[in-house]
Scaffold this motif. Structure first.
Motif, PDB file in Angstrom:
ATOM      1  N   TYR A   1     -59.192 -64.871   7.043  1.00 43.06           N
ATOM      2  CA  TYR A   1     -58.460 -63.659   6.694  1.00 43.06           C
ATOM      3  C   TYR A   1     -59.245 -62.733   5.768  1.00 43.06           C
TER       4      TYR A   1
ATOM      5  N   ILE B   1     -58.769 -66.065  15.336  1.00 44.77           N
ATOM      6  CA  ILE B   1     -57.716 -66.709  14.551  1.00 44.77           C
ATOM      7  C   ILE B   1     -56.691 -67.355  15.480  1.00 44.77           C
TER       8      ILE B   1
ATOM      9  N   PHE C   1     -61.065 -60.933   8.339  1.00 43.53           N
ATOM     10  CA  PHE C   1     -60.117 -60.121   9.090  1.00 43.53           C
ATOM     11  C   PHE C   1     -59.748 -58.853   8.313  1.00 43.53           C
TER      12      PHE C   1
ATOM     13  N   ASP D   1     -53.547 -66.307   3.365  1.00 42.57           N
ATOM     14  CA  ASP D   1     -54.005 -65.312   4.343  1.00 42.57           C
ATOM     15  C   ASP D   1     -53.889 -63.903   3.769  1.00 42.57           C
ATOM     16  N   THR D   2     -52.755 -63.618   3.158  1.00 49.93           N
ATOM     17  CA  THR D   2     -52.486 -62.277   2.636  1.00 49.93           C
ATOM     18  C   THR D   2     -53.427 -61.927   1.491  1.00 49.93           C
TER      19      THR D   2
ATOM     20  N   ALA E   1     -52.982 -57.373   8.475  1.00 54.15           N
ATOM     21  CA  ALA E   1     -53.467 -58.754   8.448  1.00 54.15           C
ATOM     22  C   ALA E   1     -52.391 -59.702   7.938  1.00 54.15           C
ATOM     23  N   SER E   2     -51.634 -59.270   6.937  1.00 55.35           N
ATOM     24  CA  SER E   2     -50.556 -60.102   6.418  1.00 55.35           C
ATOM     25  C   SER E   2     -49.489 -60.343   7.486  1.00 55.35           C
TER      26      SER E   2
ATOM     27  N   ALA F   1     -56.949 -61.396   2.945  1.00 55.59           N
ATOM     28  CA  ALA F   1     -57.055 -60.132   3.682  1.00 55.59           C
ATOM     29  C   ALA F   1     -57.126 -58.952   2.719  1.00 55.59           C
TER      30      ALA F   1
ATOM     31  N   HIS G   1     -58.395 -70.859   6.135  1.00 55.29           N
ATOM     32  CA  HIS G   1     -57.497 -69.700   6.206  1.00 55.29           C
ATOM     33  C   HIS G   1     -58.073 -68.546   5.391  1.00 55.29           C
TER      34      HIS G   1
ATOM     35  N   GLY H   1     -50.680 -62.718   9.881  1.00 57.10           N
ATOM     36  CA  GLY H   1     -50.590 -64.060   9.298  1.00 57.10           C
ATOM     37  C   GLY H   1     -49.227 -64.687   9.519  1.00 57.10           C
TER      38      GLY H   1
END
Length: 136
Positions: free
Chosen positions: A53, A5, A56, A108-109, A81-82, A112, A49, A85
């Motif tokens: 994620y 990433i 991820f 992303d959040t 992960a957040s 994830a 993205h 991000g």
């Protein structure tokens, strides 16, 4: 996954779009297909993205389950992960032709969290099947 990433975020907009080999080709193809379907140009970066994620969150949950109960591992993976991000978006401020976009962080959040939930659900299901098989 975090290193991948970071490496992708370190690429300027031109390099990412035209000089990243198979990734650039896949991005161009996806943009062409979606633009044709929508009838107007479509930005496919949120899809990238999301894919990054999702994976991820899944790999973090899988790794963290070895150190915490499954549910907690999923929550920790989602939070970690957040937060990563957030740092990813800040990193992009310093990359030419890239920017910090809170909408990307939101994607992303969500991705994830979905990745972590999927892994935790699969692992819980596998554990339940194993328990059931052992009780026979």
């Amino acid at each position: 996954m975090a290193a991948l990433i970071f490496a992708m975020s370190a690429k300027d907009g031109v390099t990412l779009d035209t000089e990243s080999g198979l990734l650039s080709a896949a991005k161009a193809w996806l943009a062409e297909v979606l633009s044709a379907a929508a009838g107007h140009p479509v930005d496919v970066s949120p899809i990238g993205h999301f894919a990054e994620y999702l994976l991820f969150g899944a790999v973090l949950a899988n790794a963290l389950r070895l150190h915490a109960p499954l549910r907690r591992a999923g929550v920790l993976a989602s939070v970690a992960a957040s937060l990563y991000g957030v740092t990813d978006e800040i990193h992009q401020v310093f990359v030419p032709l890239r920017s910090c976009d809170p909408a990307d962080w939101a994607v992303d959040t969500v991705a994830a969290c979905l990745g972590a939930i999927a892994v935790c659900a699969l692992l819980a299901r596998r554990a339940a099947r194993t328990r059931a098989a052992n009780n026979r």
